[in-house]
Design an enzyme around this catalytic site. Sequence first.
Site, PDB file in Angstrom:
ATOM      1  N   ASP A 111       0.873  -1.184   0.000  1.00 17.79           N
ATOM      2  CA  ASP A 111       0.000   0.000   0.000  1.00 17.79           C
ATOM      3  C   ASP A 111       0.906   1.228   0.000  1.00 17.79           C
ATOM      4  OD1 ASP A 111      -2.388   1.586   0.273  1.00 17.79           O
ATOM      5  OD2 ASP A 111      -1.927   1.851   2.389  1.00 17.79           O
ATOM      6  N   SER A 112       0.284   2.390  -0.200  1.00 14.87           N
ATOM      7  CA  SER A 112       1.045   3.636  -0.123  1.00 14.87           C
ATOM      8  C   SER A 112       1.491   3.897   1.321  1.00 14.87           C
ATOM      9  CB  SER A 112       0.175   4.801  -0.595  1.00 14.87           C
ATOM     10  OG  SER A 112      -0.940   4.936   0.263  1.00 14.87           O
ATOM     11  N   CYS A 155     -11.028   3.060  -0.274  1.00 12.73           N
ATOM     12  CA  CYS A 155      -9.628   3.376   0.044  1.00 12.73           C
ATOM     13  C   CYS A 155      -9.322   2.560   1.278  1.00 12.73           C
ATOM     14  CB  CYS A 155      -9.474   4.866   0.335  1.00 12.73           C
ATOM     15  SG  CYS A 155      -7.846   5.300   0.996  1.00 12.73           S
ATOM     16  N   GLU A 210      -2.664   8.457   8.157  1.00 11.52           N
ATOM     17  CA  GLU A 210      -1.201   8.271   8.079  1.00 11.52           C
ATOM     18  C   GLU A 210      -0.491   8.826   9.304  1.00 11.52           C
ATOM     19  OE1 GLU A 210       1.181   6.728   6.059  1.00 11.52           O
ATOM     20  OE2 GLU A 210      -0.594   5.696   5.319  1.00 11.52           O
ATOM     21  N   HIS A 251      -7.422   2.969   3.604  1.00 11.10           N
ATOM     22  CA  HIS A 251      -7.246   3.736   4.843  1.00 11.10           C
ATOM     23  C   HIS A 251      -8.580   3.981   5.560  1.00 11.10           C
ATOM     24  CE1 HIS A 251      -3.315   4.708   3.102  1.00 11.10           C
ATOM     25  NE2 HIS A 251      -2.969   5.297   4.224  1.00 11.10           N
ATOM     26  N   CYS A 301      -4.291  -1.343  -2.105  1.00 11.56           N
ATOM     27  CA  CYS A 301      -4.409   0.103  -2.295  1.00 11.56           C
ATOM     28  C   CYS A 301      -5.326   0.295  -3.495  1.00 11.56           C
ATOM     29  CB  CYS A 301      -3.020   0.680  -2.571  1.00 11.56           C
ATOM     30  SG  CYS A 301      -3.014   2.421  -3.007  1.00 11.56           S
TER      31      CYS A 301
HETATM   32  N1  DGL Z   1      -4.837   3.295   0.738  1.00  2.37           N
HETATM   33  C1  DGL Z   1      -4.811   3.763  -0.559  1.00  2.37           C
HETATM   34  C2  DGL Z   1      -6.055   3.510  -1.351  1.00  2.37           C
HETATM   35  O1  DGL Z   1      -6.721   2.547  -1.058  1.00  2.37           O
HETATM   36  C3  DGL Z   1      -4.023   4.977  -0.905  1.00  2.37           C
HETATM   37  C4  DGL Z   1      -4.376   6.268  -0.348  1.00  2.37           C
HETATM   38  C5  DGL Z   1      -3.368   7.307  -0.736  1.00  2.37           C
HETATM   39  O2  DGL Z   1      -2.165   7.054  -0.644  1.00  2.37           O
HETATM   40  O3  DGL Z   1      -3.798   8.409  -1.137  1.00  2.37           O
HETATM   41  O4  DGL Z   1      -6.364   4.186  -2.290  1.00  2.37           O
END
Ligand code: DGL
Length: 271
Positions: free
Chosen positions: A9-10, A183, A151, A185, A72
């Site tokens: 993931d990011s 997302c 984050e 997150h 991600c």
């Molecule tokens: N967790 C990620 C997603 O599902 C990335 C969010 C990001 O880095 O902007 O898109």
Amino acid sequence: MQQAIAILDSGVGGLTVVKEVMRQMPGESIVYFGDTARAPYGARPPEEVVRFTEEIVQYLTQFKPKMIVIACNTATALAIDRIRDMVDIPVVGVIEPGARAAIRTSKNGFIGVIGTDNTIRSGAYRRALQNLSPDVRVASLACPRLVPLVERGDYRSGLAKQTVEESLAPMLHYPIDCLILGCTHYPFLAEAISETVGPGVALINSAEETAKEIRDILSFRGGLSSPDRLPVHYFYCSGRPSTFRRIAKEWLGRQIRVSPVVWQLTRFADD
Ligand code: DGL
């Protein structure tokens, strides 16, 4: 090391998928990479997200994983085809499983999707949903202020609640009965999101659905590890390990070791 599932993931968002993999497949070893130094990916130029995802997959292949999980949505939307061309093991993304669960869950055929700018702009969810059910109505909304909160580990505060309310306000105009957390997150903010959209809207956590897909694919290929097996987990991140470790400990409910990864300087030259 027993062949692991590689998850990327990011940043810390993919830990929502890790948690589900650990719960549904306790015998599986995991090697995780969070690109915390370069997160968020949500508003980066698409070609940059593709390049970063390629770099991470290249890094992870040294562990000879049995599967790559792009945990991600942004990277799934922009890079999954490229990654599938690059490796000869199964590559699982998070968009198809989430779309399938939403179609299963919605009663009125009106589905909301929230995600990063890149995910929403790509139209990947709308396409996945309409491929499954052409009549489905979809309300999509980018919520770029949510990932930075997660984050930095600030997902339980009053500020987090207020940011969720402000970000989701436009979604409240639509008669959706189910909302895809598009997302990885966002499950960190699920309580605030649920309170904002109300009890009549079911939240779809693609982490849960993705783990089911991983299990199905591994089982089909005869590669599922026995739940009695003792797994070994490795966590890598490109940013500061202390923040990652704190969030991971809170989210996964266990202490983990995190190894920092320093990319070659040239990789950061244009950041
Ligand atoms: N967790 C990620 C997603 O599902 C990335 C969010 C990001 O880095 O902007 O898109």
